[in-house]
Scaffold this motif. Structure first.
Motif, PDB file in Angstrom:
ATOM      1  N   GLY A 297       0.796  -1.224   0.000  1.00 28.41           N
ATOM      2  CA  GLY A 297       0.000   0.000   0.000  1.00 28.41           C
ATOM      3  C   GLY A 297       0.823   1.266   0.000  1.00 28.41           C
ATOM      4  N   SER A 298       2.036   1.226   0.522  1.00 25.61           N
ATOM      5  CA  SER A 298       2.855   2.433   0.628  1.00 25.61           C
ATOM      6  C   SER A 298       3.782   2.643  -0.560  1.00 25.61           C
ATOM      7  CB  SER A 298       3.707   2.362   1.902  1.00 25.61           C
ATOM      8  OG  SER A 298       4.562   1.220   1.858  1.00 25.61           O
ATOM      9  N   LEU A 320      -3.200  -5.277  -3.513  1.00 27.50           N
ATOM     10  CA  LEU A 320      -2.621  -4.285  -2.611  1.00 27.50           C
ATOM     11  C   LEU A 320      -2.390  -4.966  -1.264  1.00 27.50           C
ATOM     12  CD1 LEU A 320      -4.638  -1.014  -3.331  1.00 27.50           C
ATOM     13  CD2 LEU A 320      -2.501  -1.795  -4.338  1.00 27.50           C
ATOM     14  N   THR A 328      -2.900   3.195   0.989  1.00 32.31           N
ATOM     15  CA  THR A 328      -2.641   3.703  -0.350  1.00 32.31           C
ATOM     16  C   THR A 328      -3.237   5.101  -0.466  1.00 32.31           C
ATOM     17  OG1 THR A 328      -2.721   1.462  -1.251  1.00 32.31           O
ATOM     18  CG2 THR A 328      -2.951   3.269  -2.810  1.00 32.31           C
ATOM     19  N   GLU A 332      -1.015   7.514  -5.266  1.00 28.67           N
ATOM     20  CA  GLU A 332      -0.763   6.142  -5.706  1.00 28.67           C
ATOM     21  C   GLU A 332      -1.945   5.584  -6.483  1.00 28.67           C
ATOM     22  OE1 GLU A 332      -0.013   4.862  -1.785  1.00 28.67           O
ATOM     23  OE2 GLU A 332       1.861   6.017  -1.700  1.00 28.67           O
ATOM     24  N   TYR A 336      -2.117   4.092 -10.463  1.00 27.93           N
ATOM     25  CA  TYR A 336      -2.760   2.863 -10.948  1.00 27.93           C
ATOM     26  C   TYR A 336      -3.719   3.173 -12.104  1.00 27.93           C
ATOM     27  CZ  TYR A 336      -0.979   0.294  -6.889  1.00 27.93           C
ATOM     28  OH  TYR A 336      -0.163  -0.305  -5.970  1.00 27.93           O
TER      29      TYR A 336
END
Length: 386
Positions: A297-298, A320, A328, A332, A336
């Protein structure tokens, strides 16, 4: 000559009003900001002839007209030498004087301007919606991609429409079909939760298909190491674990006699792994193959883009991972969307069983709204669509 003072919400509107009242000969005397509004004083005293305006002239027309208009002569031929230097021709002296006035006028014009995003110029459309979303971290590219969703809507409706469009683009439409595949390859860099995802998928498959034989495997390259983590998960879940290599014949992946479903932890290098999986997919059949890439997530925008490029040929679903450790962000999610990625699983780290869910459109929308609400909570009040 008349001198007027106008007040407006922005400099462009003030210039339009001055143009309507004084015409193209208007000159700006001063510009200031009072109580959140632009206050502009203008006159026609000493103005120079300007370029002929168009029917619907505005700020840009005035600016061009004042800057490009031919200045009136202010000096006569035969001027005395300037402090012992060469004499300045009359035309040149007039041009210099006019240039100084134009520069001073341009400074007055620009002093009250407020720079903003191009799509935020007209506050009656979707200015604050777009600006607030961009301030929250969503990229300009993702905002442009989904502009039709929120353009023309009030602030609250515009934000909801944008987040709904993003959730629709991100959610994989057939995520749960992963559980019907015979071979499921899990790819991703070391430390992304890849092996843990293999264990989670194995647990989900055992629950979905209690009568089928399920096996976990690792697909390694030349420098293979014993996958202690996968073996530990195998003992925990009571499923067999085996090791495969890039040298394993493709035909062997189609000979399923001892098991029904295999979940494969791909530890080989990305380029070698992609080539091998593509060969297996061509031999076994695309309908029998599932491919999922793990991304924490990061993960930064740069790493998201790099991961998607590495496995672009495989067109993987996205999982994720580590969402119980980090979340997230809007930036980010924008990455995606820009990469055309489809998210299929949301997963944590602390538990193998019951810690993953399929990422439906509604679930992603809820996640996006919670993140955006957190952003709004720390922003100053007073934002709106007007």
């Amino acid at each position: 000559m008349p001198t007027i003072t106008v007040q407006a919400a922005d400099s462009a509107t003030a210039m339009d009003e001055i143009w309507a009242k004084l015409g193209p000969d208007a000159m700006i005397i001063s510009t200031s900001k009072r109580n959140g509004r632009i206050v502009m004083e203008a006159t026609t005293d000493g103005a120079k002839p300007a370029m002929a305006p168009s029917v619907e002239a505005g700020f840009s027309d005035i600016f061009k007209g004042q800057m490009l208009a031919k200045p009136a002569a202010t000096a006569k031929a035969g001027n005395a030498p300037n402090d012992g230097q060469m004499p300045i021709p009359a035309a040149a002296g007039a041009d210099i004087a006019a240039l100084r006035r134009d520069i001073a006028q341009m400074q007055n014009m620009l002093s009250g301007l407020v720079l903003t995003d191009l799509d935020g110029v007209n506050p009656s459309l979707s200015a604050s919606t777009r600006l607030e979303l961009q301030r929250a971290g969503f990229s300009a590219a993702s905002l442009n991609l989904l502009k039709a969703r929120y353009a023309g809507l009030a602030y609250g409706d515009g934000c909801d429409a944008f987040l709904g469009g993003m959730a629709e683009k991100l959610a994989h439409p057939h995520a749960e079909a992963l559980l019907s595949k015979r071979l499921i390859f899990v790819v991703g860099a070391t430390g992304t939760g890849r092996t843990t995802m293999v264990a989670k998928l194995t647990a989900m498959l055992r629950e979905a298909h209690p009568r089928k034989e399920i096996i976990a495997a690792s697909l390694h390259g030349q420098n293979a190491s014993n996958n202690q983590s996968l073996q530990g998960f195998g003992r925990l879940l009571n499923v067999p674990v085996c090791a495969l290599s890039l040298a394993t014949p493709v035909a062997d992946f189609n000979k399923m006699t001892d098991y029904d479903i295999m979940v494969i932890d791909v530890t080989a290098m990305p380029d070698e792994a992609s080539q091998k999986i593509a060969e297996i997919k061509a031999h076994v059949g695309a309908k029998e193959i599932g491919i999922i890439a793990t991304i924490p997530g990061s993960t930064s925008r740069a790493m998201i883009e790099l991961t998607m490029q590495r496995f672009a040929d495989l067109e993987p679903m996205i999982a994720l991972t580590k969402l119980d450790e980090c979340e997230t962000t809007a930036s980010e999610f924008s990455a995606y969307v820009e990469q055309g990625a489809r998210i299929s699983i949301l997963s944590g780290t602390k538990s193998v069983i019951g810690a993953s869910i399929f990422a439906s459109e509604n679930i992603l929308l809820q996640y996006l709204k919670e993140n955006f609400s957190n952003h709004e909570a720390i922003m100053p009040t007073g934002t709106g669509s007007e």
